[in-house]
Write a protein that holds these residues in place. Sequence first.
Motif, PDB file in Angstrom:
ATOM      1  N   VAL A  23       0.745  -1.204  -0.062  1.00 34.56           N
ATOM      2  CA  VAL A  23       0.079  -0.070  -0.104  1.00 34.56           C
ATOM      3  C   VAL A  23       0.921   1.323  -0.126  1.00 34.56           C
ATOM      4  CG1 VAL A  23      -1.777   1.327   1.323  1.00 34.56           C
ATOM      5  CG2 VAL A  23      -1.977  -1.041   1.083  1.00 34.56           C
ATOM      6  N   LEU A  24       1.821   1.380   1.108  1.00 33.88           N
ATOM      7  CA  LEU A  24       2.430   2.528   1.121  1.00 33.88           C
ATOM      8  C   LEU A  24       3.373   2.992   0.077  1.00 33.88           C
ATOM      9  CD1 LEU A  24       2.867   2.437   5.056  1.00 33.88           C
ATOM     10  CD2 LEU A  24       1.344   3.933   3.919  1.00 33.88           C
ATOM     11  N   LEU A  25       4.247   1.916  -0.259  1.00 32.77           N
ATOM     12  CA  LEU A  25       5.206   1.960  -1.123  1.00 32.77           C
ATOM     13  C   LEU A  25       4.744   2.241  -2.593  1.00 32.77           C
ATOM     14  CD1 LEU A  25       8.011  -0.507   0.149  1.00 32.77           C
ATOM     15  CD2 LEU A  25       7.887   2.050   0.526  1.00 32.77           C
ATOM     16  N   SER A  26       3.609   1.690  -2.650  1.00 32.89           N
ATOM     17  CA  SER A  26       3.019   1.873  -4.102  1.00 32.89           C
ATOM     18  C   SER A  26       2.589   3.372  -4.222  1.00 32.89           C
ATOM     19  CB  SER A  26       1.634   0.928  -4.384  1.00 32.89           C
ATOM     20  OG  SER A  26       2.224  -0.310  -4.412  1.00 32.89           O
ATOM     21  N   SER A  63      10.861   9.898   2.773  1.00 30.29           N
ATOM     22  CA  SER A  63       9.993   9.132   3.219  1.00 30.29           C
ATOM     23  C   SER A  63       9.636   7.724   3.060  1.00 30.29           C
ATOM     24  CB  SER A  63       8.449  10.042   2.783  1.00 30.29           C
ATOM     25  OG  SER A  63       8.340  11.167   3.082  1.00 30.29           O
ATOM     26  N   ARG A  64      10.197   7.502   1.627  1.00 29.70           N
ATOM     27  CA  ARG A  64      10.173   6.016   1.321  1.00 29.70           C
ATOM     28  C   ARG A  64      11.317   5.173   2.368  1.00 29.70           C
ATOM     29  NH1 ARG A  64      11.661   5.200  -4.762  1.00 29.70           N
ATOM     30  NH2 ARG A  64      13.710   5.622  -4.112  1.00 29.70           N
ATOM     31  N   LYS A  65      12.255   5.815   2.333  1.00 26.50           N
ATOM     32  CA  LYS A  65      13.356   5.300   3.313  1.00 26.50           C
ATOM     33  C   LYS A  65      12.790   5.048   4.660  1.00 26.50           C
ATOM     34  CE  LYS A  65      17.703   4.202   4.721  1.00 26.50           C
ATOM     35  NZ  LYS A  65      17.387   3.344   5.619  1.00 26.50           N
ATOM     36  N   LEU A  66      11.876   6.029   5.442  1.00 24.24           N
ATOM     37  CA  LEU A  66      11.578   5.822   6.767  1.00 24.24           C
ATOM     38  C   LEU A  66      10.419   4.715   6.627  1.00 24.24           C
ATOM     39  CD1 LEU A  66      11.121   9.719   7.519  1.00 24.24           C
ATOM     40  CD2 LEU A  66      12.810   8.144   8.518  1.00 24.24           C
ATOM     41  N   VAL A  67       9.778   4.931   5.687  1.00 23.03           N
ATOM     42  CA  VAL A  67       8.471   3.771   5.679  1.00 23.03           C
ATOM     43  C   VAL A  67       9.090   2.451   5.540  1.00 23.03           C
ATOM     44  CG1 VAL A  67       6.612   2.893   4.223  1.00 23.03           C
ATOM     45  CG2 VAL A  67       6.611   5.430   4.900  1.00 23.03           C
ATOM     46  N   THR A  68      10.158   2.213   4.727  1.00 25.59           N
ATOM     47  CA  THR A  68      10.728   0.867   4.519  1.00 25.59           C
ATOM     48  C   THR A  68      11.406   0.467   5.747  1.00 25.59           C
ATOM     49  OG1 THR A  68      11.243   1.480   2.101  1.00 25.59           O
ATOM     50  CG2 THR A  68      12.478  -0.346   3.196  1.00 25.59           C
ATOM     51  N   ASP A  69      12.103   1.481   6.605  1.00 25.38           N
ATOM     52  CA  ASP A  69      12.482   1.099   7.759  1.00 25.38           C
ATOM     53  C   ASP A  69      11.556   0.645   8.873  1.00 25.38           C
ATOM     54  OD1 ASP A  69      15.166   1.762   6.811  1.00 25.38           O
ATOM     55  OD2 ASP A  69      15.229   3.717   7.897  1.00 25.38           O
ATOM     56  N   MET A  70      10.395   1.282   8.666  1.00 25.11           N
ATOM     57  CA  MET A  70       9.191   0.970   9.810  1.00 25.11           C
ATOM     58  C   MET A  70       8.648  -0.311   9.389  1.00 25.11           C
ATOM     59  SD  MET A  70       7.173   4.378  10.199  1.00 25.11           S
ATOM     60  CE  MET A  70       5.964   3.770  11.356  1.00 25.11           C
ATOM     61  N   ILE A  71       8.643  -0.608   8.062  1.00 24.16           N
ATOM     62  CA  ILE A  71       7.977  -1.833   7.627  1.00 24.16           C
ATOM     63  C   ILE A  71       8.932  -3.059   8.167  1.00 24.16           C
ATOM     64  CG2 ILE A  71       7.546  -3.495   5.769  1.00 24.16           C
ATOM     65  CD1 ILE A  71       6.586  -0.729   4.283  1.00 24.16           C
ATOM     66  N   ILE A  72      10.264  -2.679   8.005  1.00 25.48           N
ATOM     67  CA  ILE A  72      11.214  -4.041   8.536  1.00 25.48           C
ATOM     68  C   ILE A  72      11.082  -4.193   9.945  1.00 25.48           C
ATOM     69  CG2 ILE A  72      13.682  -4.382   8.352  1.00 25.48           C
ATOM     70  CD1 ILE A  72      13.908  -3.099   5.583  1.00 25.48           C
ATOM     71  N   LYS A  73      11.191  -3.054  10.539  1.00 27.03           N
ATOM     72  CA  LYS A  73      11.159  -3.323  11.974  1.00 27.03           C
ATOM     73  C   LYS A  73       9.825  -3.924  12.647  1.00 27.03           C
ATOM     74  CE  LYS A  73      12.768   0.224  13.989  1.00 27.03           C
ATOM     75  NZ  LYS A  73      12.987   1.763  14.607  1.00 27.03           N
ATOM     76  N   ALA A  74       8.763  -3.551  11.692  1.00 26.88           N
ATOM     77  CA  ALA A  74       7.435  -4.154  12.009  1.00 26.88           C
ATOM     78  C   ALA A  74       7.517  -5.879  11.824  1.00 26.88           C
ATOM     79  CB  ALA A  74       6.270  -3.634  11.344  1.00 26.88           C
TER      80      ALA A  74
END
Length: 95
Positions: A23-26, A63-74
């Motif tokens: 969803v987010l990265l798209s 923002s993409r980098k921050l979101v990716t980091d959050m996704i990996i952490k989750a």
Amino acid sequence: MDPIHNSFKLVEGIYSPINSADVLLSLIADKIKFHNLQILNFQDKNDPNVMRAEMRIEELKASRKLVTDMIIKARDKGLHMKIDGIINIEMLKPL
């Protein structure tokens, strides 16, 4: 009379990390693509609009980098992600 301001939920829910990524990265990728197409359509590459679009692309990449980091952490912690994306739209007269 049509409303001149409206809000709606674009994304709402609790998602697994993989679905959150979809969803987010798209969404971010589509916005980057939009700004890249805008840049290609400008005749004058020194146009201030080009610089604004380029700056926005850099912001979106951050923002993409921050979101990716959050996704990996989750994912690593076995967590899901709650996403609540509200879009506000307001009709304005052109400048």
